[in-house]
Design an enzyme around this catalytic site. Structure first.
Site, PDB file in Angstrom:
ATOM      1  N   TYR A 188     112.814  66.439 -17.763  1.00 19.37           N
ATOM      2  CA  TYR A 188     111.849  65.793 -18.073  1.00 19.37           C
ATOM      3  C   TYR A 188     112.147  64.600 -18.669  1.00 19.37           C
ATOM      4  O   TYR A 188     111.898  63.373 -18.587  1.00 19.37           O
ATOM      5  CB  TYR A 188     110.816  66.552 -19.165  1.00 19.37           C
ATOM      6  CG  TYR A 188     109.980  67.417 -18.955  1.00 19.37           C
ATOM      7  CD1 TYR A 188     110.031  68.452 -18.074  1.00 19.37           C
ATOM      8  CD2 TYR A 188     108.423  66.953 -18.730  1.00 19.37           C
ATOM      9  CE1 TYR A 188     109.204  69.296 -17.803  1.00 19.37           C
ATOM     10  CE2 TYR A 188     107.425  67.799 -18.380  1.00 19.37           C
ATOM     11  CZ  TYR A 188     107.898  68.954 -17.938  1.00 19.37           C
ATOM     12  OH  TYR A 188     107.005  69.864 -17.351  1.00 19.37           O
ATOM     13  N   LYS A 229     119.241  79.940 -15.987  1.00 20.52           N
ATOM     14  CA  LYS A 229     119.527  80.228 -14.634  1.00 20.52           C
ATOM     15  C   LYS A 229     121.147  80.133 -14.747  1.00 20.52           C
ATOM     16  O   LYS A 229     121.861  79.205 -14.093  1.00 20.52           O
ATOM     17  CB  LYS A 229     119.107  78.960 -13.804  1.00 20.52           C
ATOM     18  CG  LYS A 229     119.290  79.459 -12.433  1.00 20.52           C
ATOM     19  CD  LYS A 229     118.479  80.706 -11.750  1.00 20.52           C
ATOM     20  CE  LYS A 229     118.758  80.828 -10.442  1.00 20.52           C
ATOM     21  NZ  LYS A 229     118.367  82.122 -10.095  1.00 20.52           N
ATOM     22  N   ASP A 246     114.201  83.458 -12.658  1.00 25.50           N
ATOM     23  CA  ASP A 246     113.372  84.053 -11.454  1.00 25.50           C
ATOM     24  C   ASP A 246     112.964  85.352 -11.996  1.00 25.50           C
ATOM     25  O   ASP A 246     111.785  85.854 -11.537  1.00 25.50           O
ATOM     26  CB  ASP A 246     114.164  84.136 -10.242  1.00 25.50           C
ATOM     27  CG  ASP A 246     115.766  84.372 -10.238  1.00 25.50           C
ATOM     28  OD1 ASP A 246     116.233  84.661 -11.436  1.00 25.50           O
ATOM     29  OD2 ASP A 246     116.356  84.347  -9.410  1.00 25.50           O
ATOM     30  N   ASP A 290     107.541  75.330 -19.090  1.00 23.40           N
ATOM     31  CA  ASP A 290     106.171  74.775 -18.563  1.00 23.40           C
ATOM     32  C   ASP A 290     105.679  75.697 -17.469  1.00 23.40           C
ATOM     33  O   ASP A 290     104.461  76.080 -17.446  1.00 23.40           O
ATOM     34  CB  ASP A 290     106.526  73.508 -17.769  1.00 23.40           C
ATOM     35  CG  ASP A 290     105.240  73.007 -17.518  1.00 23.40           C
ATOM     36  OD1 ASP A 290     104.218  73.003 -17.807  1.00 23.40           O
ATOM     37  OD2 ASP A 290     105.370  72.372 -16.199  1.00 23.40           O
ATOM     38  N   ASP A 335     102.597  78.717 -17.953  1.00 27.05           N
ATOM     39  CA  ASP A 335     101.118  78.719 -17.035  1.00 27.05           C
ATOM     40  C   ASP A 335     101.075  80.027 -16.603  1.00 27.05           C
ATOM     41  O   ASP A 335      99.971  80.785 -16.124  1.00 27.05           O
ATOM     42  CB  ASP A 335     101.253  77.727 -15.913  1.00 27.05           C
ATOM     43  CG  ASP A 335     100.641  76.386 -16.282  1.00 27.05           C
ATOM     44  OD1 ASP A 335     100.721  75.946 -17.340  1.00 27.05           O
ATOM     45  OD2 ASP A 335      99.801  75.820 -15.088  1.00 27.05           O
TER      46      ASP A 335
HETATM   47  C1  IPM Z   1     101.997  70.962 -20.220  1.00 25.33           C
HETATM   48  C2  IPM Z   1     101.783  70.043 -19.065  1.00 25.33           C
HETATM   49  C3  IPM Z   1     102.606  68.683 -19.054  1.00 25.33           C
HETATM   50  C4  IPM Z   1     103.880  68.992 -19.103  1.00 25.33           C
HETATM   51  C5  IPM Z   1     102.176  67.652 -18.016  1.00 25.33           C
HETATM   52  C6  IPM Z   1     100.666  67.076 -18.349  1.00 25.33           C
HETATM   53  C7  IPM Z   1     103.152  66.210 -18.562  1.00 25.33           C
HETATM   54  O1  IPM Z   1     101.909  70.516 -17.651  1.00 25.33           O
HETATM   55  O2  IPM Z   1     101.930  70.649 -21.519  1.00 25.33           O
HETATM   56  O3  IPM Z   1     102.261  72.105 -19.815  1.00 25.33           O
HETATM   57  O4  IPM Z   1     104.561  69.319 -18.014  1.00 25.33           O
HETATM   58  O5  IPM Z   1     104.714  69.321 -20.062  1.00 25.33           O
HETATM   59 MN    MN Z   2     102.197  72.568 -17.966  1.00 26.72          MN
END
Ligand code: IPM
Ligand code: MN
Length: 369
Positions: free
Chosen positions: A141, A189, A221, A245, A249
């Site tokens: 990032y 990794k 992975d 990240d 999710d």
């Molecule tokens: C999160 C989001 C952010 C990230 C985006 C919106 C920049 O996906 O907070 O998980 O990738 O950190």
């Molecule tokens: Mn995210």
């Protein structure tokens, strides 16, 4: 307790869900006699539209003058063709950097009432309780160099970490694990990436300072698979920015909806609180978004910035109660579930708030006798 909270609701469903989170905080302040001062500022696409920048200077200044920042979501389809540094997301990344928090705490747990919402079998997710510690200020990032060089039709980003950056986030993970089930899974990794080898060597070295913590290493992975197969085997998961990240999710699958997941970013000058879900432009403005991720994020604010543990727990248990009573926002209604209508964003917020107020009132009167 006095707290200056900057609210940056942002884009899409951000404003709708953040409103409900703020209502919860107002209730806590009112019942407990706390002085929470809320200020609002623009970020993301909303800020680009209003002021031409995803993080206007006055938002940044207001954030730096606050005790805590509560964010909704950023991003929207109309900005998809912009380069990364001019998109709504750039505003969030600049804000994260400016506030300085490097440890993004993302709890993912199975609510018993939502057991049937997960595509995973109830016996797989039952009792799952994971805390992701995602490094938030390094890796791909922020790593330099980065570019899209059109002449050569090539583009690059850099996953870069220094030892100190790994040390400080690993310390947060070990400390938190020592108050939990005493296990850290560090995800990397290291079979391919030098940056992961540095990560693994550093975390291994740090583990010597925490003899009561079990440290295990997993490749990212494999971890992605184990999280779905045996989520109960995880306690604290420590990982770099992009891996965290993605894995957080993925863990929305355990909870049954991404709309349930909160986060808190700590370790810097000012803590930042944001739900894990995005701006969900497809459902924005319809009043159907799930506010529980934002409300649980408010609970994390109560815990980490206001140090009101009892109140934070009361918010979490009010969320549990609402779910146990069968209320479901649209994302929590199961396919083919025709038994009930979806509960709106506002209604869901009010239900949580009502239960919270009852609990807090009861506590108050107990203290009074
Ligand atoms: C999160 C989001 C952010 C990230 C985006 C919106 C920049 O996906 O907070 O998980 O990738 O950190
Ligand atoms: Mn995210």
């Amino acid at each position: 307790m006095k707290l200056k909270i900057l609210v940056v609701a942002g884009d899409g469903i951000g404003p709708e869900v953040t409103r409900e989170a703020v209502n919860i905080l107002r209730s806590v302040a009112e019942v407990g006699g706390h002085d929470f001062q809320f200020t609002e500022a623009a970020i993301g696409g909303a800020a680009i539209r209003a002021e031409g920048s995803p993080l206007p200077q006055k938002t940044l200044e207001a954030a730096l003058a606050s005790d805590a920042v509560l964010l909704g979501a950023v991003g929207g389809n109309e900005f998809n063709s912009l380069p990364p540094d001019r998109r709504p997301e750039a505003g969030l990344l600049q804000l994260r950097k400016a506030l300085g928090g490097f440890a993004n705490l993302r709890p993912a747990f199975a609510f018993p009432a939502l057991a049937a919402n997960s595509p995973l079998r109830p016996e797989v997710i039952e009792g799952a309780d994971i805390l992701f510690v995602r490094e938030l200020l390094g890796g791909l990032y922020f790593g330099q160099p980065r570019a899209w060089q059109r002449e050569s039709n090539s583009a690059w980003n850099t996953m870069r970490y220094t030892r100190d950056e790994v040390v400080r986030v690993a310390r947060v993970a070990f400390e938190l694990a020592s108050k939990r089930r005493k296990k850290v899974t560090s995800v990397d990794k290291a079979n391919v990436l030098e940056v992961s080898q540095l990560w693994r060597a550093t975390v291994t070295e740090m583990a010597a300072q925490y003899p009561d913590i079990t440290l295990e290493h997993q490749y990212v992975d494999a971890c992605a698979m184990h999280l779905m197969n045996t989520p109960r085997n995880f306690d604290v998961v420590l990982t770099e920015n992009l891996f965290g990240d993605i894995l957080s999710d993925e863990s929305g699958v355990i909870t049954g909806s991404l709309g349930m997941l909160p986060s808190a970013t700590v370790g810097g000058a000012i803590n930042l609180y944001e739900p894990v879900h995005g701006s969900a432009p497809d459902i924005a403005g319809k009043g159907i978004a799930n506010p529980l991720g934002a409300i649980l994020t408010a609970a994390m604010l109560l815990h980490h910035s206001a140090h009101l543990e009892g109140e934070a727990q009361a918010v979490e248990s009010a969320v549990r109660t609402v779910l146990e009573r069968g209320y479901r926002s649209a994302d929590l209604l199961r396919a083919g579930d025709t038994r009930q209508a979806a509960t709106s964003t506002e209604e869901m917020g009010k239900l949580v708030n009502g239960i919270l107020n009852d609990t807090l009132d009861r506590h108050q009167s107990l203290h009074a006798v």
